[in-house]
Design a protein around this motif. Structure first.
Motif: not given
Length: 352
Positions: A63-65, A69-71, A83-87, A91-93
């Protein structure tokens, strides 16, 4: 409104971040507003600690790669400053909790410090709100990072100790005779190697519990104990269960925590929840967390520590009983209070 709570670091058990995610996650579930849905971004191999019926999103190493999108999610709470997982867009805050910038004080190379600061800065840039777990961390971030017009909010951690379970701790001491206790990852930044000097000219034992992160440092602690002729009185247990930790905390004569790098110092509040006197270093966040109910080591010099052991240690242990005052101090650090502050923050962001 859909909120993602990142629990990826729970793949490392017996760590501060594990218990932070566990306790805050449960507190958030218990106080979730009716119009908020909480999901856990959880490592695919980790136990479903919040219950099988809760919402989980499987975290995979790839996932880190892929940079999800966290849509469809309104807010992502990153619980680790690197953390390398932030969108990365959309639009995700994002809310970012920063636990510490310990890598600056850990003796890493300038290149590594620059690299890590760059990662923290990128996460700050992506976030709409930043939380620090102590005023010390807040000031450290303000010193080393660029916040622009973002304000850092301080939300303290809570105590991991369940008051009801304190009563269930074994009446039998796990150690024969009086002992000092400490707990944490066995790594140089915890400064455990100074503690054997506190056993000079007295009959106390020392128990240190925690996972061994740095084998060389573990051996250093043992070597110092042996050089002082104290190897039989210095006990390194490795990781312990919550029940075992409760037993050590209940029966120890004094909790000692000489750490050099702490964003908060949860073990201090755990010990104080038992009404235990605590002896701390004066570094980073510890004076803020221990406050006026703690005792402090003013130096880590071997001669100072041995003099302290000879002339002051017994006075502290046998001194005035302030267990009620100590418990009251610890009581201000609550996961319920932290969860309410986070829900208030989430809602203010999503309804603005």
């Amino acid at each position: 409104m859909r909120v993602v709570f990142e629990t990826e670091r729970m793949k490392y058990s017996h760590t501060g971040l594990y218990y932070y995610c566990l306790n805050l996650g449960n507190a958030l579930l218990n106080s979730a507003p009716l119009d908020m849905q909480l999901s856990f971004y959880h490592n695919e191999r980790a136990e479903l600690v919040f219950g099988d019926d809760k919402n989980y999103i499987k975290q995979k190493s790839i996932d880190k790669f892929l940079k999800l999108s966290w849509k469809g999610f309104d807010l992502y709470h990153a619980n680790y400053q690197l953390s390398p997982y932030l969108p990365k867009k959309g639009k995700t805050k994002v809310v970012l909790t920063i636990h510490d910038l310990n890598f600056i004080a850990e003796g890493k190379t300038p290149a590594k410090i620059k690299k890590y600061l760059g990662k923290v800065q990128a996460n700050i840039d992506r976030a709409v709100a930043v939380v620090a777990i102590s005023n010390f961390v807040k000031e450290d971030v303000e010193k080393h990072c660029k916040l622009g017009n973002k304000k850092i909010e301080v939300i303290y951690n809570g105590s991991n100790i369940d008051p009801e379970k304190i009563k269930l701790a074994s009446p039998e001491s796990p150690i024969d005779g009086p002992f000092l206790f400490s707990i944490g990852t066995i790594a140089a930044k915890k400064n455990f190697h100074v503690l054997p000097f506190l056993l000079v000219n007295n009959n106390y034992k020392l128990v240190i519990s925690g996972i061994i992160q740095e084998e060389d440092y573990y051996q250093k602690i043992k070597a110092i104990a042996k050089s002082l002729g104290l190897e039989d009185r210095v006990i390194l247990t490795g990781p312990v269960s919550e029940e075992e930790k409760y037993s050590y905390l209940k029966h120890c004569s004094l909790f000692v925590f000489p750490s050099l790098a702490e964003g908060f110092g949860l073990p201090v509040i755990e010990a104080m929840s038992f009404g235990k006197k605590v002896l701390l270093s004066t570094y980073t966040s510890l004076p803020e967390i221990g406050g006026k109910e703690a005792f402090y080591l003013e130096s880590m010099d071997a001669n100072y520590l041995q003099d302290f052991a000879t002339n002051k240690l017994e006075m502290i242990i046998q001194g005035e009983d302030r267990s009620d005052e100590i418990k009251a101090w610890a009581g201000q650090f609550s996961w319920e209070t932290a969860a309410k502050a986070y829900w208030d923050l989430y809602q203010s962001i999503l309804r603005s």
